[in-house]
Motif scaffolding. Structure first.
Motif, PDB file in Angstrom:
ATOM      1  N   LEU A  96      -5.076   0.983  -0.215  1.00 33.10           N
ATOM      2  CA  LEU A  96      -4.906  -0.229   0.577  1.00 33.10           C
ATOM      3  C   LEU A  96      -5.751  -1.361   0.007  1.00 33.10           C
ATOM      4  O   LEU A  96      -5.293  -2.506  -0.079  1.00 33.10           O
ATOM      5  CB  LEU A  96      -5.258   0.018   2.052  1.00 33.10           C
ATOM      6  CG  LEU A  96      -5.104  -1.175   2.992  1.00 33.10           C
ATOM      7  CD1 LEU A  96      -3.688  -1.748   2.965  1.00 33.10           C
ATOM      8  CD2 LEU A  96      -5.474  -0.774   4.416  1.00 33.10           C
ATOM      9  N   ALA A 128      -3.875  -2.714  -2.875  1.00 32.76           N
ATOM     10  CA  ALA A 128      -2.677  -3.462  -2.466  1.00 32.76           C
ATOM     11  C   ALA A 128      -3.023  -4.855  -1.952  1.00 32.76           C
ATOM     12  O   ALA A 128      -2.227  -5.790  -2.116  1.00 32.76           O
ATOM     13  CB  ALA A 128      -1.919  -2.676  -1.398  1.00 32.76           C
ATOM     14  N   ALA A 183       0.840  -1.204   0.000  1.00 36.83           N
ATOM     15  CA  ALA A 183       0.000   0.000   0.000  1.00 36.83           C
ATOM     16  C   ALA A 183       0.875   1.254   0.000  1.00 36.83           C
ATOM     17  O   ALA A 183       0.557   2.246  -0.676  1.00 36.83           O
ATOM     18  CB  ALA A 183      -0.938  -0.005   1.198  1.00 36.83           C
TER      19      ALA A 183
END
Length: 152
Positions: free
Chosen positions: A134, A137, A93
């Motif tokens: 995030l 990721a 991230a």
């Protein structure tokens, strides 16, 4: 022949209810028969909006997993894990955040909707703005061809 991988997760922001059972858990239970499933307790995601009471996240994490097991998520057929226990989630991230223009994040419709809906909460943080980074990721770490998620 190996099964294809599925990754899905849930934020531990409170108690689960019938909507979770009907909208998510029944689907997860069925998916684990056909796929190698990775079911993530997305505690880093929860922290993005619930940072004022982080202790609740830890307590909710255990309750969520107990509910998953009670609803038929089978640890013999699926991997159940806590996002924060896999450091690569935040590491990737961070790499992605170095490459993501702020304008892309600021145009995110979910971000704008949440700012309007959650009045009275201090959500002007990088973590809240960077929530989609995030989420992005999480996915390549498991290389799933399918990611059953909600509309956001």
């Amino acid at each position: 022949m190996s099964k294809k991988t599925i990754l899905s997760g849930m934020r531990p922001t409170g108690k689960l209810h019938l909507g979770h059972l009907v909208g998510v858990l029944n689907n997860w239970t069925a998916l684990q028969k056909e796929y190698d499933c990775y079911f993530m307790v997305a505690d880093w995601h929860a922290l993005m909006s619930e940072y004022e009471n982080p202790g609740d996240i830890k307590e909710n994490t255990y309750e969520v997993v107990k509910d998953w097991l009670a609803c038929g998520i089978d640890p013999e057929r699926s991997v159940i894990f806590i996002q924060s226990m896999v450091p690569e989630h935040l590491e990737l991230a961070m790499v992605f955040s170095l490459l993501t223009p702020l304008g892309w994040l600021e145009r995110c419709t979910t971000y704008k909707e949440q700012l309007r809906e959650l009045k009275g909460r201090m959500l002007a943080t990088y973590a809240f703005l960077g929530y989609p980074v995030l989420q992005t990721a999480d996915i390549p770490l498991y290389n799933p061809p399918k990611v059953p998620v909600g509309v956001d």
